[in-house]
Design a protein around this motif. Structure first.
Motif, short mmCIF file in Angstrom:
data_model
loop_
_atom_site.label_atom_id
_atom_site.label_comp_id
_atom_site.label_asym_id
_atom_site.label_seq_id
_atom_site.Cartn_x
_atom_site.Cartn_y
_atom_site.Cartn_z
N ASP A 112 0.86 -1.19 0.00
CA ASP A 112 0.00 0.00 0.00
C ASP A 112 0.90 1.24 0.00
O ASP A 112 1.68 1.45 0.92
N PHE A 113 0.78 2.03 -1.06
CA PHE A 113 1.62 3.22 -1.21
C PHE A 113 0.72 4.45 -1.23
O PHE A 113 0.04 4.72 -2.22
N ASN A 114 0.68 5.16 -0.09
CA ASN A 114 -0.14 6.37 0.02
C ASN A 114 -1.58 6.12 -0.40
O ASN A 114 -2.18 6.91 -1.14
N GLY A 115 -2.15 4.99 0.08
CA GLY A 115 -3.55 4.69 -0.19
C GLY A 115 -3.80 3.98 -1.50
O GLY A 115 -4.93 3.67 -1.83
N VAL A 116 -2.75 3.71 -2.28
CA VAL A 116 -2.88 3.00 -3.56
C VAL A 116 -2.20 1.64 -3.42
O VAL A 116 -1.05 1.55 -2.99
N ARG A 117 -2.93 0.54 -3.78
CA ARG A 117 -2.38 -0.81 -3.65
C ARG A 117 -1.70 -1.21 -4.96
O ARG A 117 -2.31 -1.18 -6.04
N LEU A 118 -0.42 -1.57 -4.85
CA LEU A 118 0.38 -1.97 -6.00
C LEU A 118 0.76 -3.45 -5.83
O LEU A 118 1.21 -3.86 -4.75
N TYR A 119 0.60 -4.26 -6.93
CA TYR A 119 0.84 -5.71 -6.87
C TYR A 119 2.09 -6.07 -7.66
O TYR A 119 2.35 -5.54 -8.75
N SER A 120 2.82 -7.06 -7.12
CA SER A 120 4.04 -7.50 -7.79
C SER A 120 3.74 -8.20 -9.11
O SER A 120 4.57 -8.20 -10.02
N CYS A 121 2.55 -8.79 -9.22
CA CYS A 121 2.25 -9.59 -10.40
C CYS A 121 2.13 -8.78 -11.69
O CYS A 121 2.42 -9.29 -12.78
N ASP A 122 1.72 -7.49 -11.59
CA ASP A 122 1.51 -6.72 -12.82
C ASP A 122 2.05 -5.29 -12.78
O ASP A 122 1.76 -4.51 -13.68
N VAL A 123 2.78 -4.95 -11.74
CA VAL A 123 3.24 -3.57 -11.61
C VAL A 123 4.25 -3.21 -12.69
O VAL A 123 5.07 -4.04 -13.12
N THR A 124 4.14 -1.98 -13.19
CA THR A 124 5.16 -1.37 -14.04
C THR A 124 5.39 0.05 -13.53
O THR A 124 4.58 0.58 -12.76
N MET A 125 6.47 0.64 -13.97
CA MET A 125 6.77 1.99 -13.51
C MET A 125 5.66 2.96 -13.92
O MET A 125 5.20 3.79 -13.13
N ASP A 126 5.20 2.85 -15.16
CA ASP A 126 4.15 3.75 -15.64
C ASP A 126 2.83 3.51 -14.93
O ASP A 126 2.11 4.46 -14.57
N SER A 127 2.46 2.20 -14.74
CA SER A 127 1.18 1.92 -14.09
C SER A 127 1.18 2.43 -12.66
O SER A 127 0.16 2.92 -12.16
N ALA A 128 2.32 2.32 -11.98
CA ALA A 128 2.42 2.80 -10.60
C ALA A 128 2.28 4.31 -10.55
O ALA A 128 1.53 4.86 -9.73
N TYR A 129 3.01 5.03 -11.40
CA TYR A 129 2.93 6.49 -11.41
C TYR A 129 1.53 6.96 -11.78
O TYR A 129 1.00 7.92 -11.22
N GLU A 130 0.89 6.25 -12.74
CA GLU A 130 -0.43 6.66 -13.18
C GLU A 130 -1.46 6.46 -12.06
O GLU A 130 -2.37 7.27 -11.87
#
Length: 645
Positions: A273-291
């Protein structure tokens, strides 16, 4: 009727306001054939020879037309710059609003819009807002509080701008309360603590609303109705375990993505959980995380940040260049309306204000008010102008501080514009500045002060005060002794305890004992003065010492102004006249020999007269003794006669 001249002018009081009204009043006296003088902010104006131009030149250094032109030009430049900067800020309002909406709670969007529009229209045209947004975006992107504090310090805030940025983050940032506490310059007041805690509680409630487990579960339940093809990783995400932050690559968003990618490479399904946004190892990319976190892909986000920084640097460089060009003008304008002892501090203040985030905007407004006070406007008129300058709380505080430290009527202005009771350090500084102004006024306008006698509370030992007065009697012209005595009394029992008097006596004794100007300068340097005491002693030497004007010239640290040079020449002329009256007169050797013989003759006559007086005294004593013996003999003879009978 008496001749219309300065010599027979009668002093009057004037309470009419500005320079124009003052001249009108003097001309009325002239028309009636009366020669009068009045003091206008430390400048004597005479009915016999006053004109509008001469009055303006005496008080402001410029003739009326030139002064009006300079004021108009300054106002025009200021208005043009204000209009240009406000136009630029107005164009940025939509961008500032959208950037804020991405990183604040939705409940605050309406208030955020109002804040942006207000900050864009005030004195600083959104500069503090831009800086606050940069810090809020940095916090939202995952930077540690330490990183954000470093960025905050690198923004080179003045006290006023720092307070404004801290206030914006406290009101709108999700981590505002923590930032506000960490950037405090001292212990928070009770009111501040209560407000911070209230905001912290509010943030916790909003966080619970927008990022609670119930919300996540509700979202996941709604997603189950969608086809599996809409999210091929749906099942894997459901099995994912939470991974705690390790800060292996720092706390920024890039570091989180790299950690998740490492989990994926090892075949582990986790989320963070990054500042209220959940990021998953299975599909994360740099662009998807920033977006997901910022609303922009990384390249777009970096470009926007760089563009914003570039615009800010360009605007800041342009404004600083314009401000640097105004430094000589601001310094000279200030010197005309402050006490000479503060000129060095004023110069430092001007250069410092030019380099800060506001590039002298607060300085210009403070100067306008100081000039208005010096020109004779009432405090009510100046306060009306102050209110019309459309200050934020921060800029109002800075302008009030500048006037307190430099304006002759600064303490009164500071008190009048206070929004509540003045307490603590501010009250101490206020009282010290009042006493300091009173001392400077006695030095530079003794005639005016003499009309308002002050009761001095005696704290200094009487013998010390008497010693200082006696030393001055041996070193000063007799015409200045009365004023010297009064000053010694005040200084010995005042703020400085007579240390300025001791320094002046030491320097005057150097000259009295045959020392050169270089000897006096060396003694002056050895006294280790601060900037203020340095100026104070120079002013006292100028006023009282026989070689005061020469000393004042030789110890100047900057080029003397035209008014300073005229003042020095007038004092030199005055000293020359007093020296001719009281100084030792050179005579020829023949005259000196003759006068010595006369003196010797007078001395011999005095000696002979003294001897005669002694002899006559001895004769008188012998006669008195003889008379007593005769009386005693007569008494004895009378007794002998009685015995014979």
């Amino acid at each position: 009727m008496a001749e219309m001249s300065r010599e027979n002018a009668r002093r009057i009081e004037f309470y009419g306001g500005d320079i124009d009204r003052c001249v009108e009043e003097l001309l009325k006296y002239r028309d009636r054939g009366e020669s009068v003088v009045l003091n206008f902010n430390g400048h004597d104006l005479y009915s016999c020879d006053v004109t509008l131009d001469s009055a303006y030149e005496e008080i402001t250094g410029h003739k009326k037309e030139e002064f009006d032109r300079l004021v108009e030009e300054s106002n025009r430049e200021y208005m043009e710059r204000e209009a240009r900067e406000e136009k630029e800020a107005q164009e940025k309002i939509p961008s500032w609003i959208e950037r804020g909406k991405k990183i604040i709670y939705p409940e605050r969007e309406a208030e955020w819009k109002e804040c942006v529009e207000a900050r864009a229209s005030d004195l600083y045209h959104g500069e503090d807002l831009e800086m606050a947004l940069q810090l809020m975006e940095q916090l939202e992107a995952g930077s540690t509080m330490e990183d954000v504090m470093v960025a905050f310090d690198s923004q080179d805030h003045s006290g006023a701008s720092a307070a404004m940025v801290r206030g914006i983050l406290l009101h709108f940032s999700k981590k505002g309360p923590e930032f506000y506490e960490r950037t405090s310059f001292g212990e928070l007041t009770e009111n501040e603590k209560a407000f911070v805690e209230e905001k912290r509680k509010e943030n916790a409630e909003l966080e619970k609303v927008h990022n609670s487990q119930e919300v996540v579960e509700e979202h996941e339940a709604s997603e189950e109705v969608k086809a599996d093809t809409e999210d091929p990783f749906r099942e894997e995400k459901a099995r994912a375990q939470e991974a705690k932050m390790t800060y292996k690559y720092g706390s920024v968003l890039e570091g989180v993505v790299r950690e998740l990618e490492e989990y994926r490479a090892r075949g582990e399904s986790v989320y963070k959980d990054f500042n209220g946004v959940r990021l998953y190892s299975c599909d994360v990319t740099m662009d998807s995380a920033y977006e997901a976190v910022t609303g922009y892909k990384k390249e777009d986000f970096d470009r926007m940040v760089e563009e914003s920084n570039r615009e800010y640097r360009e605007r800041s460089a342009r404004e600083e260049k314009e401000a640097q060009e105004k430094i000589p003008s601001w310094i000279e304008r200030g010197k005309k309306i402050i006490y000479p002892e503060r000129e060095e501090a004023w110069e430092k203040c001007v250069k410092a204000r030019v380099k800060d985030i506001y590039h002298g905007g607060d300085l210009e407004k403070a100067l306008q008010l100081m000039e208005q006070l010096e020109a004779g406007s009432t405090m009510e008129e100046v306060m009306e102008n102050f209110n019309s300058q459309n200050h934020s709380g921060a800029s109002a505080g800075m302008v009030r501080i500048i006037l307190l430290h430099f304006s002759k009527k600064g303490p009164e202005f500071f008190e009048k514009t206070a929004h509540g009771e003045i307490i603590g350090d501010q009250k101490t500084i206020l009282e010290e500045t009042k006493r300091e102004n009173a001392e400077f006024e006695r030095i530079h306008n003794p005639e005016k002060v003499a009309e308002e006698p002050e009761v001095v509370e005696e704290n200094a030992p009487r013998d010390l005060v008497s010693s200082r007065i006696a030393k001055g009697e041996k070193l000063l012209y007799p015409e200045r002794l009365k004023e010297w005595k009064e000053y010694v009394e005040r200084s010995s029992n005042g703020l400085y305890g007579g240390m300025d008097v001791d320094a002046v006596i030491e320097l005057m004794e150097v000259f009295e004992n045959g020392g050169t100007m270089e000897d006096a300068q060396k003694a002056f340097d050895n006294q280790n003065h601060s900037g203020l005491s340095y100026s104070m002693v120079r002013s006292l030497m100028f006023r009282y010492a026989k070689k005061g004007p020469e000393f004042y010239e030789s110890t100047a640290t900057t080029e003397l102004s035209a008014s300073d040079k005229a003042m020095i020449e007038a004092k030199k002329k005055e000293n020359a006249e007093l020296e001719a009256l009281h100084g030792k007169k050179e005579i020829s050797p023949e005259r000196e020999t003759a006068e010595k013989k006369l003196a010797d003759s007078a001395s011999e006559k005095g000696r002979i007269k003294s001897e005669i007086d002694d002899i006559e005294r001895q004769i008188a004593e012998l006669r008195a003794k003889q008379s007593k013996l005769r009386e005693s003999l007569d008494e004895n003879s009378a007794h002998d006669g009685e015995d014979g009978k």
